[in-house]
Design a protein around this motif. Structure first.
Motif, PDB file in Angstrom:
ATOM      1  N   ALA A 117       0.801  -1.231   0.000  1.00 38.31           N
ATOM      2  CA  ALA A 117       0.000   0.000   0.000  1.00 38.31           C
ATOM      3  C   ALA A 117       0.831   1.278   0.000  1.00 38.31           C
ATOM      4  CB  ALA A 117      -0.913  -0.010   1.224  1.00 38.31           C
ATOM      5  N   PHE A 118       2.126   1.174  -0.254  1.00 41.57           N
ATOM      6  CA  PHE A 118       2.978   2.362  -0.201  1.00 41.57           C
ATOM      7  C   PHE A 118       3.867   2.517  -1.428  1.00 41.57           C
ATOM      8  CE2 PHE A 118       7.215   4.035   1.229  1.00 41.57           C
ATOM      9  CZ  PHE A 118       6.845   5.370   1.273  1.00 41.57           C
ATOM     10  N   SER A 119       4.717   1.549  -1.677  1.00 45.66           N
ATOM     11  CA  SER A 119       5.703   1.671  -2.752  1.00 45.66           C
ATOM     12  C   SER A 119       5.050   1.547  -4.127  1.00 45.66           C
ATOM     13  CB  SER A 119       6.771   0.578  -2.604  1.00 45.66           C
ATOM     14  OG  SER A 119       7.650   0.605  -3.707  1.00 45.66           O
ATOM     15  N   PRO A 120       5.514   2.335  -5.105  1.00 45.42           N
ATOM     16  CA  PRO A 120       5.035   2.169  -6.472  1.00 45.42           C
ATOM     17  C   PRO A 120       5.753   1.040  -7.215  1.00 45.42           C
ATOM     18  CG  PRO A 120       6.587   3.973  -6.391  1.00 45.42           C
ATOM     19  CD  PRO A 120       6.412   3.507  -4.974  1.00 45.42           C
ATOM     20  N   SER A 121       6.700   0.385  -6.556  1.00 47.77           N
ATOM     21  CA  SER A 121       7.482  -0.669  -7.208  1.00 47.77           C
ATOM     22  C   SER A 121       6.795  -2.023  -7.077  1.00 47.77           C
ATOM     23  CB  SER A 121       8.878  -0.748  -6.577  1.00 47.77           C
ATOM     24  OG  SER A 121       9.584  -1.866  -7.075  1.00 47.77           O
ATOM     25  N   ASP A 122       6.748  -2.760  -8.194  1.00 45.27           N
ATOM     26  CA  ASP A 122       6.215  -4.133  -8.140  1.00 45.27           C
ATOM     27  C   ASP A 122       7.334  -5.144  -7.856  1.00 45.27           C
ATOM     28  OD1 ASP A 122       7.613  -4.269 -10.500  1.00 45.27           O
ATOM     29  OD2 ASP A 122       5.878  -4.635 -11.779  1.00 45.27           O
ATOM     30  N   ALA A 123       8.570  -4.637  -7.688  1.00 44.59           N
ATOM     31  CA  ALA A 123       9.746  -5.472  -7.380  1.00 44.59           C
ATOM     32  C   ALA A 123       9.893  -6.620  -8.373  1.00 44.59           C
ATOM     33  CB  ALA A 123       9.667  -6.007  -5.950  1.00 44.59           C
ATOM     34  N   ASN A 124       9.386  -6.407  -9.579  1.00 41.83           N
ATOM     35  CA  ASN A 124       9.450  -7.420 -10.649  1.00 41.83           C
ATOM     36  C   ASN A 124       8.737  -8.721 -10.266  1.00 41.83           C
ATOM     37  OD1 ASN A 124      10.257  -7.887 -13.328  1.00 41.83           O
ATOM     38  ND2 ASN A 124      12.000  -9.114 -12.668  1.00 41.83           N
ATOM     39  N   VAL A 125       7.714  -8.614  -9.414  1.00 43.65           N
ATOM     40  CA  VAL A 125       6.913  -9.776  -9.036  1.00 43.65           C
ATOM     41  C   VAL A 125       5.956 -10.097 -10.180  1.00 43.65           C
ATOM     42  CG1 VAL A 125       5.212 -10.694  -7.409  1.00 43.65           C
ATOM     43  CG2 VAL A 125       7.075  -9.229  -6.586  1.00 43.65           C
ATOM     44  N   LYS A 126       6.003 -11.326 -10.671  1.00 39.90           N
ATOM     45  CA  LYS A 126       5.184 -11.735 -11.807  1.00 39.90           C
ATOM     46  C   LYS A 126       4.331 -12.955 -11.441  1.00 39.90           C
ATOM     47  CE  LYS A 126       7.365  -8.722 -14.409  1.00 39.90           C
ATOM     48  NZ  LYS A 126       6.730  -7.429 -14.755  1.00 39.90           N
TER      49      LYS A 126
END
Length: 221
Positions: A117-126
């Protein structure tokens, strides 16, 4: 994942509250304004309380467990290692991009929904059906910014201040550089802090100077 109806739900919320620093021997250490680094987390906690009241009014029974991930022994890695989140029905994480990947992997392994609910990063989670990203991604944000720059007068002088020493900053830089709008931008690498003299030579006082800075560290920016 399939919805599971229950009479009562446990929701674990991970927030950096810095309580170890703010409270010593049951006394508040901060005089006046709270430290800036704690303000966002506390505001998010207030929002959680409002959400709980809304759920209660809708007839849902919930147990909310707050984890101060900025306190000693309570980091994301330690919570995962101790299986402290094993009995929860939902994880809500006010966490940084570096913590998204490990939480998403844990959520998938244990089949628990995780909302970042904070970071705009998806951390490359697929292909992880247990991972929910509520914010626009870093790429979406960068694309929106460059579109807004395209509408500005062409005679403005555009600078792109960037860093390559941080993976997230490097990604943001690549996203904005993908747009031809920035072809005429003056590139200024800021792996080390540029001094005033350097900036003075660059900036034209007879023009409007616009600076785009894809640097995710607020303090450094």
């Amino acid at each position: 994942p399939e919805s599971i109806k229950k009479e009562r739900y446990q929701i674990d919320v991970l927030i950096p509250l810095y309580l170890d620093e703010l409270v010593k021997e049951q006394k508040v250490t901060s005089k006046g304004k709270l430290p800036e680094k704690a303000q966002a987390g506390i505001a998010f906690f207030e929002g959680i309380k409002l959400a709980v009241d809304t759920l209660k009014n809708m007839g849902y029974q919930t147990d909310i467990v707050i984890h101060d991930i900025a306190s000693k022994g309570n980091s994301v890695a330690e919570l995962i290692a101790k299986d402290s989140l094993l009995k929860t029905d939902l994880i809500i994480g006010f966490v940084s991009s570096q913590q998204v990947d490990e939480l998403a992997a844990y959520a998938e392994k244990k089949k628990i929904n995780f909302v970042s609910a904070f970071s705009p990063s998806d951390a490359n989670v697929k292909a992880n059906p247990y991972f929910i990203l509520t914010n626009p991604t870093l790429q979406n944000n960068c694309e929106a910014i460059t579109k807004s720059i395209a509408k500005k007068p062409k005679e403005e002088q555009l600078f792109l201040f960037y860093r390559t020493t941080n993976n997230l900053d490097s990604s943001a830089y690549e996203f904005v550089r993908d747009d031809t709008v920035l072809d005429n931008a003056i590139l200024v690498r800021c792996n080390t802090m540029p001094d005033s003299a350097t900036l003075s030579r660059l900036i034209d006082t007879n023009k409007t100077n616009r600076i785009l800075m894809p640097i995710m560290d607020n303090n450094y920016s």
